[in-house]
Design a protein around this motif. Structure first.
Motif, PDB file in Angstrom:
ATOM      1  N   GLU A 114       0.839  -1.196   0.000  1.00 30.64           N
ATOM      2  CA  GLU A 114       0.000   0.000   0.000  1.00 30.64           C
ATOM      3  C   GLU A 114       0.875   1.247   0.000  1.00 30.64           C
ATOM      4  O   GLU A 114       2.044   1.207   0.421  1.00 30.64           O
ATOM      5  N   VAL A 128      -1.862   6.687   3.197  1.00 33.58           N
ATOM      6  CA  VAL A 128      -3.171   7.327   3.030  1.00 33.58           C
ATOM      7  C   VAL A 128      -2.955   8.810   2.734  1.00 33.58           C
ATOM      8  O   VAL A 128      -2.239   9.503   3.451  1.00 33.58           O
ATOM      9  N   ASP A 161      -3.742   2.077  -9.399  1.00 34.87           N
ATOM     10  CA  ASP A 161      -2.816   1.649  -8.351  1.00 34.87           C
ATOM     11  C   ASP A 161      -1.484   2.382  -8.427  1.00 34.87           C
ATOM     12  O   ASP A 161      -0.802   2.548  -7.413  1.00 34.87           O
ATOM     13  N   ASN A 183      -2.402   5.565  -6.299  1.00 40.82           N
ATOM     14  CA  ASN A 183      -2.864   5.432  -4.903  1.00 40.82           C
ATOM     15  C   ASN A 183      -3.119   3.970  -4.570  1.00 40.82           C
ATOM     16  O   ASN A 183      -4.264   3.529  -4.470  1.00 40.82           O
ATOM     17  N   MET A 204      -3.705   0.579  -2.680  1.00 33.38           N
ATOM     18  CA  MET A 204      -4.312   0.189  -1.410  1.00 33.38           C
ATOM     19  C   MET A 204      -4.608  -1.306  -1.424  1.00 33.38           C
ATOM     20  O   MET A 204      -4.582  -1.939  -2.486  1.00 33.38           O
ATOM     21  N   ALA A 215      -9.150   9.753  -3.628  1.00 37.54           N
ATOM     22  CA  ALA A 215      -8.304   8.644  -3.187  1.00 37.54           C
ATOM     23  C   ALA A 215      -8.138   8.621  -1.679  1.00 37.54           C
ATOM     24  O   ALA A 215      -8.171   7.552  -1.061  1.00 37.54           O
ATOM     25  N   LYS A 216      -7.958   9.791  -1.079  1.00 35.22           N
ATOM     26  CA  LYS A 216      -7.750   9.841   0.374  1.00 35.22           C
ATOM     27  C   LYS A 216      -8.930   9.222   1.107  1.00 35.22           C
ATOM     28  O   LYS A 216      -8.754   8.483   2.086  1.00 35.22           O
ATOM     29  N   GLN A 226      -8.791   5.386   0.473  1.00 32.14           N
ATOM     30  CA  GLN A 226      -7.615   4.841   1.157  1.00 32.14           C
ATOM     31  C   GLN A 226      -7.860   4.760   2.662  1.00 32.14           C
ATOM     32  O   GLN A 226      -7.507   3.759   3.305  1.00 32.14           O
ATOM     33  N   THR A 276     -10.266   1.952   3.404  1.00 33.51           N
ATOM     34  CA  THR A 276      -9.615   0.655   3.232  1.00 33.51           C
ATOM     35  C   THR A 276      -8.704   0.346   4.410  1.00 33.51           C
ATOM     36  O   THR A 276      -8.704  -0.772   4.940  1.00 33.51           O
TER      37      THR A 276
END
Length: 433
Positions: A286, A289, A304, A307, A309, A356-357, A360, A363
């Motif tokens: 990963e 974050v 990926d 970002n 994860m 994405a944040k 992430q 996740t």
């Protein structure tokens, strides 16, 4: 002169971007480079994913591929079982509730069929196969491959080359780190005929089983077989690789070794191990974050590559498809209006970082909870919280913050889990199991 775009990687993000640029009414020249030697050379092709209504599914629709995709989409694949080592069903949903929120239209599609759909739309002949990126010359915007060939210059090079993106090094020095989770990818053929117990536990969709920092997950795929993953939380990132390397030529010994970790799981759950073919080990990586980078003219990342994860919220592929969609839209708009390309891509990146944040963080939260002591009881609480948040209910604000919904839900599922454990111990005592 056409605007020249290089896309590194023929995965979902890169292909949906290529498709949308291809059908747009703009003067653009697209080159797609893929490291795989041929479209069918990859032996391990993954399982199934659910296309989210606000990201992955929208990308497929806007690419004009929804009608073709329908033959492979499985709405009955949304069935979910969550259980623990005792076989206690903590949570089961057969038909997800129908809401007005488009995000919760989430049909399943096999990853391989999604790739085939996107490849056909771009044209397999338009992908340059066997191109492993070796280096990038930012001074003249050319790229070099391991086979000695070069390409370019390009006005824009898009890194859609996955977890260990070579192009990532051009825009950031951040590297992926081991997530603390490693596992084994497995497969069960013809479960309906050979393993009806497994079918009962998976149904038409997926089983997620968590206990003691370990998991067994199973998914139905299009041909009726089951795709399995067995995961451990461990600081030893070589744990499953070493196990597989030692015993890979003797599946029975390998299964015996696996079952040492699952010795206190009920036999019905252990059957997932004894019934499967163990295909390969995996280590999950990963990126931090909220990772970002300063925009670099002529280069960007999606999927990926941008970002990375773990798969524990089902967001990665959907976020990748949304990236491909939104980048293409930004680029098309800038080219049509003769706008500032760099500014358009910088704006896209800022939007992607924000999206994405969020996924992430979700996740990471779900990963930490399901592989912690809470195990299976944490899954419906965490995922339920995400659903409520998406529907506009913030449990931490206003009158909703006055009632401890999450704590009550967790208590309820823990009680279900405790009662299930008691029921198992009673059966074991009565029947000498």
């Amino acid at each position: 002169m056409p605007f020249k775009v290089a896309i590194i990687g023929a995965g979902p993000a890169g292909l949906v971007c290529a498709r949308l640029l291809k059908v747009a009414d703009i003067d653009v020249e697209i080159s797609v480079f893929e490291r795989d030697p041929t479209p069918t050379s990859r032996i391990f092709r993954g399982g199934s994913l659910d296309l989210h209504g606000d990201s992955g599914l929208i990308a497929i629709k806007k690419a004009g591929l929804f009608e073709k995709a329908k033959k492979w989409l499985r709405w009955d694949g949304e069935e979910i079982f969550v259980s623990d080592k005792n076989g206690t069903i903590i949570f089961h949903i057969k038909d997800p509730p129908k809401t007005d929120l488009a995000d919760y239209e989430r049909p399943e599609i096999d990853r391989e069929m999604l790739k085939e759909l996107l490849l056909e739309s771009v044209g397999k002949e338009n992908v340059q196969w066997g191109k492993v990126l070796h280096s990038v010359d930012t001074s003249n915007r050319t790229i070099a491959f391991r086979d000695g060939t070069t390409a370019g210059p390009f006005d824009l090079t898009i890194g859609a080359d996955g977890a260990f993106s070579k192009l990532r090094d051009v825009v950031t020095d951040v590297k992926p780190v081991y997530s603390g989770i490693c596992g084994l990818e497995c497969h069960v053929a013809s479960p309906d005929e050979k393993h009806p117990n497994l079918v009962k536990r998976v149904g038409n969709g997926s089983l997620f089983s968590y206990s003691d920092h370990k998991s067994i997950t199973a998914q139905r795929v299009y041909d009726g077989s089951l795709q399995l993953h067995i995961f451990w939380r461990t600081e030893d990132d070589n744990f499953t690789t070493d196990m597989f390397t030692t015993y890979q030529w003797n599946q029975e010994k390998l299964k015996t070794k696996i079952l040492e970790s699952f010795h206190d799981w009920i036999p019905e759950m252990q059957e997932f191990v004894t019934a499967c073919d163990i295909l390969r080990p995996s280590r999950l990586y990963e990126l931090p974050v909220g990772n970002t980078w300063a925009h670099k003219s002529g280069y960007t990342l999606i999927g990926d590559a941008a970002n990375l994860m773990t798969p524990f919220s089902g967001e990665g592929a959907n976020k990748a498809l949304a990236d491909g969609l939104r980048l293409s839209e930004a680029l098309i708009e800038a080219l049509k209006t003769k706008g500032d390309i760099d500014q358009a891509i910088s704006n896209f990146e800022a939007d992607m970082f924000k999206r994405a944040k969020k996924v992430q963080a979700r996740t990471m939260l779900n990963k930490n909870r399901i592989f912690d002591d809470g195990g299976a009881a944490s899954w419906p609480v965490t995922i339920g919280g995400f659903v409520l948040e998406d529907m506009g209910y913030n449990l931490n604000r206003g009158w909703l913050s006055l009632f401890p919904f999450a704590a009550v839900m967790l208590l309820y599922f823990r009680i279900v889990q405790i009662l299930g454990g008691f029921q198992r111990r009673t059966k074991d005592a009565l029947f000498g199991r």
